[in-house]
Motif scaffolding. Structure first.
Motif, PDB file in Angstrom:
ATOM      1  N   SER A   1       0.846  -1.193   0.000  1.00 20.23           N
ATOM      2  CA  SER A   1       0.000   0.000   0.000  1.00 20.23           C
ATOM      3  C   SER A   1       0.877   1.238   0.000  1.00 20.23           C
ATOM      4  CB  SER A   1      -0.915  -0.001   1.233  1.00 20.23           C
ATOM      5  OG  SER A   1      -1.755  -1.138   1.243  1.00 20.23           O
ATOM      6  N   VAL A   2       0.284   2.394  -0.283  1.00 18.26           N
ATOM      7  CA  VAL A   2       1.037   3.641  -0.265  1.00 18.26           C
ATOM      8  C   VAL A   2       1.644   3.848   1.125  1.00 18.26           C
ATOM      9  CG1 VAL A   2       0.901   6.147  -0.479  1.00 18.26           C
ATOM     10  CG2 VAL A   2      -0.369   4.698  -2.066  1.00 18.26           C
ATOM     11  N   GLY A   3       2.934   4.103   1.182  1.00 15.99           N
ATOM     12  CA  GLY A   3       3.639   4.279   2.446  1.00 15.99           C
ATOM     13  C   GLY A   3       4.322   3.017   2.939  1.00 15.99           C
ATOM     14  N   ASP A   4       3.929   1.875   2.425  1.00 19.37           N
ATOM     15  CA  ASP A   4       4.593   0.620   2.819  1.00 19.37           C
ATOM     16  C   ASP A   4       6.015   0.586   2.268  1.00 19.37           C
ATOM     17  OD1 ASP A   4       2.314  -0.223   4.054  1.00 19.37           O
ATOM     18  OD2 ASP A   4       1.815  -1.791   2.586  1.00 19.37           O
ATOM     19  N   TYR A   5       6.922  -0.033   3.013  1.00 18.76           N
ATOM     20  CA  TYR A   5       8.287  -0.185   2.522  1.00 18.76           C
ATOM     21  C   TYR A   5       8.853  -1.526   2.977  1.00 18.76           C
ATOM     22  CZ  TYR A   5       9.698   1.230   7.247  1.00 18.76           C
ATOM     23  OH  TYR A   5       9.858   1.305   8.604  1.00 18.76           O
ATOM     24  N   ALA A   6       9.830  -1.995   2.236  1.00 17.00           N
ATOM     25  CA  ALA A   6      10.493  -3.260   2.567  1.00 17.00           C
ATOM     26  C   ALA A   6      11.993  -3.044   2.508  1.00 17.00           C
ATOM     27  CB  ALA A   6      10.082  -4.353   1.585  1.00 17.00           C
ATOM     28  N   LYS A   7      12.700  -3.454   3.546  1.00 27.04           N
ATOM     29  CA  LYS A   7      14.161  -3.347   3.597  1.00 27.04           C
ATOM     30  C   LYS A   7      14.766  -4.736   3.398  1.00 27.04           C
ATOM     31  CE  LYS A   7      14.574   0.720   6.621  1.00 27.04           C
ATOM     32  NZ  LYS A   7      15.414   1.516   5.728  1.00 27.04           N
ATOM     33  N   MET A   8      15.748  -4.828   2.539  1.00 32.64           N
ATOM     34  CA  MET A   8      16.405  -6.111   2.289  1.00 32.64           C
ATOM     35  C   MET A   8      17.835  -5.880   1.823  1.00 32.64           C
ATOM     36  SD  MET A   8      13.989  -7.012  -0.956  1.00 32.64           S
ATOM     37  CE  MET A   8      12.588  -6.591   0.074  1.00 32.64           C
ATOM     38  N   THR A   9      18.591  -6.941   1.745  1.00 33.54           N
ATOM     39  CA  THR A   9      19.972  -6.849   1.282  1.00 33.54           C
ATOM     40  C   THR A   9      20.171  -7.812   0.119  1.00 33.54           C
ATOM     41  OG1 THR A   9      20.653  -8.496   2.931  1.00 33.54           O
ATOM     42  CG2 THR A   9      20.900  -6.150   3.524  1.00 33.54           C
ATOM     43  N   THR A  10      21.242  -7.580  -0.646  1.00 36.10           N
ATOM     44  CA  THR A  10      21.535  -8.435  -1.786  1.00 36.10           C
ATOM     45  C   THR A  10      22.810  -9.235  -1.536  1.00 36.10           C
ATOM     46  OG1 THR A  10      22.944  -6.886  -3.032  1.00 36.10           O
ATOM     47  CG2 THR A  10      20.555  -6.632  -3.251  1.00 36.10           C
ATOM     48  N   ARG A  11      22.931 -10.338  -2.258  1.00 36.90           N
ATOM     49  CA  ARG A  11      24.089 -11.216  -2.137  1.00 36.90           C
ATOM     50  C   ARG A  11      24.864 -11.235  -3.445  1.00 36.90           C
ATOM     51  NH1 ARG A  11      23.686 -14.354   2.358  1.00 36.90           N
ATOM     52  NH2 ARG A  11      24.998 -16.017   1.514  1.00 36.90           N
ATOM     53  N   ALA A  12      26.043 -11.824  -3.404  1.00 36.14           N
ATOM     54  CA  ALA A  12      26.905 -11.906  -4.581  1.00 36.14           C
ATOM     55  C   ALA A  12      26.663 -13.210  -5.322  1.00 36.14           C
ATOM     56  CB  ALA A  12      28.370 -11.803  -4.164  1.00 36.14           C
ATOM     57  N   TYR A  13      26.484 -13.089  -6.643  1.00 39.65           N
ATOM     58  CA  TYR A  13      26.262 -14.257  -7.492  1.00 39.65           C
ATOM     59  C   TYR A  13      27.332 -14.308  -8.585  1.00 39.65           C
ATOM     60  CZ  TYR A  13      21.638 -14.051  -5.327  1.00 39.65           C
ATOM     61  OH  TYR A  13      20.610 -14.001  -4.411  1.00 39.65           O
ATOM     62  N   ASP A  14      27.519 -15.506  -9.111  1.00 36.06           N
ATOM     63  CA  ASP A  14      28.459 -15.748 -10.204  1.00 36.06           C
ATOM     64  C   ASP A  14      27.644 -16.316 -11.360  1.00 36.06           C
ATOM     65  OD1 ASP A  14      30.407 -16.946 -11.947  1.00 36.06           O
ATOM     66  OD2 ASP A  14      31.828 -17.004 -10.273  1.00 36.06           O
ATOM     67  N   SER A  15      27.718 -15.685 -12.535  1.00 39.67           N
ATOM     68  CA  SER A  15      26.909 -16.157 -13.660  1.00 39.67           C
ATOM     69  C   SER A  15      27.426 -17.465 -14.242  1.00 39.67           C
ATOM     70  CB  SER A  15      26.852 -15.088 -14.757  1.00 39.67           C
ATOM     71  OG  SER A  15      28.107 -14.966 -15.408  1.00 39.67           O
ATOM     72  N   GLY A  16      28.676 -17.842 -13.920  1.00 39.78           N
ATOM     73  CA  GLY A  16      29.233 -19.090 -14.409  1.00 39.78           C
ATOM     74  C   GLY A  16      29.578 -19.075 -15.884  1.00 39.78           C
ATOM     75  N   THR A  17      29.687 -17.880 -16.462  1.00 40.78           N
ATOM     76  CA  THR A  17      29.959 -17.781 -17.902  1.00 40.78           C
ATOM     77  C   THR A  17      31.408 -17.457 -18.221  1.00 40.78           C
ATOM     78  OG1 THR A  17      29.294 -15.449 -17.870  1.00 40.78           O
ATOM     79  CG2 THR A  17      27.587 -17.067 -18.389  1.00 40.78           C
ATOM     80  N   GLU A  18      32.167 -16.998 -17.213  1.00 38.70           N
ATOM     81  CA  GLU A  18      33.570 -16.648 -17.437  1.00 38.70           C
ATOM     82  C   GLU A  18      34.387 -17.088 -16.227  1.00 38.70           C
ATOM     83  OE1 GLU A  18      34.472 -12.733 -19.117  1.00 38.70           O
ATOM     84  OE2 GLU A  18      36.041 -12.498 -17.619  1.00 38.70           O
ATOM     85  N   ALA A  19      35.494 -17.736 -16.477  1.00 37.79           N
ATOM     86  CA  ALA A  19      36.355 -18.207 -15.386  1.00 37.79           C
ATOM     87  C   ALA A  19      36.831 -17.040 -14.533  1.00 37.79           C
ATOM     88  CB  ALA A  19      37.546 -18.963 -15.961  1.00 37.79           C
ATOM     89  N   ASN A  20      36.888 -17.238 -13.231  1.00 32.93           N
ATOM     90  CA  ASN A  20      37.303 -16.182 -12.307  1.00 32.93           C
ATOM     91  C   ASN A  20      38.830 -16.104 -12.237  1.00 32.93           C
ATOM     92  OD1 ASN A  20      34.595 -15.649 -11.679  1.00 32.93           O
ATOM     93  ND2 ASN A  20      34.580 -17.205 -10.078  1.00 32.93           N
ATOM     94  N   SER A  21      39.421 -15.758 -13.350  1.00 30.72           N
ATOM     95  CA  SER A  21      40.890 -15.738 -13.439  1.00 30.72           C
ATOM     96  C   SER A  21      41.503 -14.528 -12.755  1.00 30.72           C
ATOM     97  CB  SER A  21      41.316 -15.764 -14.901  1.00 30.72           C
ATOM     98  OG  SER A  21      40.935 -14.549 -15.544  1.00 30.72           O
ATOM     99  N   GLU A  22      40.746 -13.416 -12.736  1.00 31.40           N
ATOM    100  CA  GLU A  22      41.236 -12.140 -12.190  1.00 31.40           C
ATOM    101  C   GLU A  22      42.457 -11.628 -12.950  1.00 31.40           C
ATOM    102  OE1 GLU A  22      41.772 -12.383  -7.928  1.00 31.40           O
ATOM    103  OE2 GLU A  22      39.994 -13.641  -7.682  1.00 31.40           O
ATOM    104  N   GLN A  23      42.690 -12.150 -14.138  1.00 28.47           N
ATOM    105  CA  GLN A  23      43.869 -11.764 -14.906  1.00 28.47           C
ATOM    106  C   GLN A  23      43.711 -10.400 -15.553  1.00 28.47           C
ATOM    107  OE1 GLN A  23      44.604 -14.878 -17.741  1.00 28.47           O
ATOM    108  NE2 GLN A  23      45.422 -16.299 -16.218  1.00 28.47           N
TER     109      GLN A  23
END
Length: 237
Positions: free
Chosen positions: A154-176
């Protein structure tokens, strides 16, 4: 012989004087059609804060949609999610056919920075809200909210939440060097070649050069813990 003169009532004489076409001069003013009522507008404000130490986030994208999910753990990433997770480009996800309202920040969201986005729709039925952003000092890490139900707010309602870290799995995590688009590297963004597990998972975190990965251009400063963003969704109209 006396002639009989009929008595004609005055009302009849008046009617006769008017003639049979007494409506020919009547002015009829047309009644304008009643305009359709303006569609109801429902508005949501999304506020997000980057909680990381040194992980800039790509332009934040937010969308309202009534079906679908932007990703699923254990499933193959869509092309649109891959483009977001490797290069920070949210246009593909925000342009999906299921999206009926979207917004994006102008630029990257730095550590500690707050971004506010507004979303408007003409219906609340089955409305879901999704939020996406790339961790740009990673190979294919992203964060966000996936299909949060806002249809009962409803008008005035709010929701607080946090996000997490995801990996799409499409590129190796080489950090190169040359493999990440963020300021720690300034390298490549999206690459159509998929050289990792090709399924979405929780992100394992960066290793960094400080931890012994000699080929990494990242340092311990680029490490991150969950949560990555603090988000508030408010229905304002």
């Amino acid at each position: 012989m006396n002639k009989f003169t009929p008595i004609i009532p005055l009302a009849c004489l008046l009617l006769a004087a008017c003639g049979s076409d007494n409506d020919s001069n009547t002015i009829v003013t047309p009644v304008p059609p009643t305009p359709d009522p303006a569609p109801m507008q429902y508005e949501f404000k999304v506020t997000a804060i980057n909680l990381t130490n040194a992980q800039p986030l790509s332009p934040l994208g937010a969308a309202l949609h009534t079906s679908g999910q932007f990703w699923q753990i254990g499933e193959m990433a869509s092309l649109e999610l891959e483009q977001l997770a490797e290069g920070g480009d949210n246009s593909g996800l925000l342009g999906l056919p299921v999206v009926n309202s979207s917004a994006s920040s102008e630029g990257a969201v730095g550590p500690g920075q707050m971004i506010e986005l507004m979303l408007t729709t003409t219906s609340l039925m089955d409305q879901k809200l999704s939020l996406v952003s790339m961790m740009v000092n990673t190979n294919d890490g992203f964060t966000g909210l996936n299909s949060i139900d806002v249809s009962q707010m409803s008008v005035g309602d709010y929701a607080k939440m946090t996000t997490r870290a995801y990996d799409s799995g499409t590129e190796a995590n080489s950090e190169q060097s040359g493999s990440m688009p963020g300021p720690a590297d300034g390298g490549e963004g999206f690459n159509a070649l998929r050289d990792d597990v090709d399924k979405v998972a929780m992100h394992p975190g960066v290793v960094s050069n400080d931890d012994g990965l000699s080929t990494s251009v990242l340092t311990s400063a680029h490490k991150f813990d969950n949560p990555l963003m603090a988000v508030t969704i408010t229905r304002v109209k």
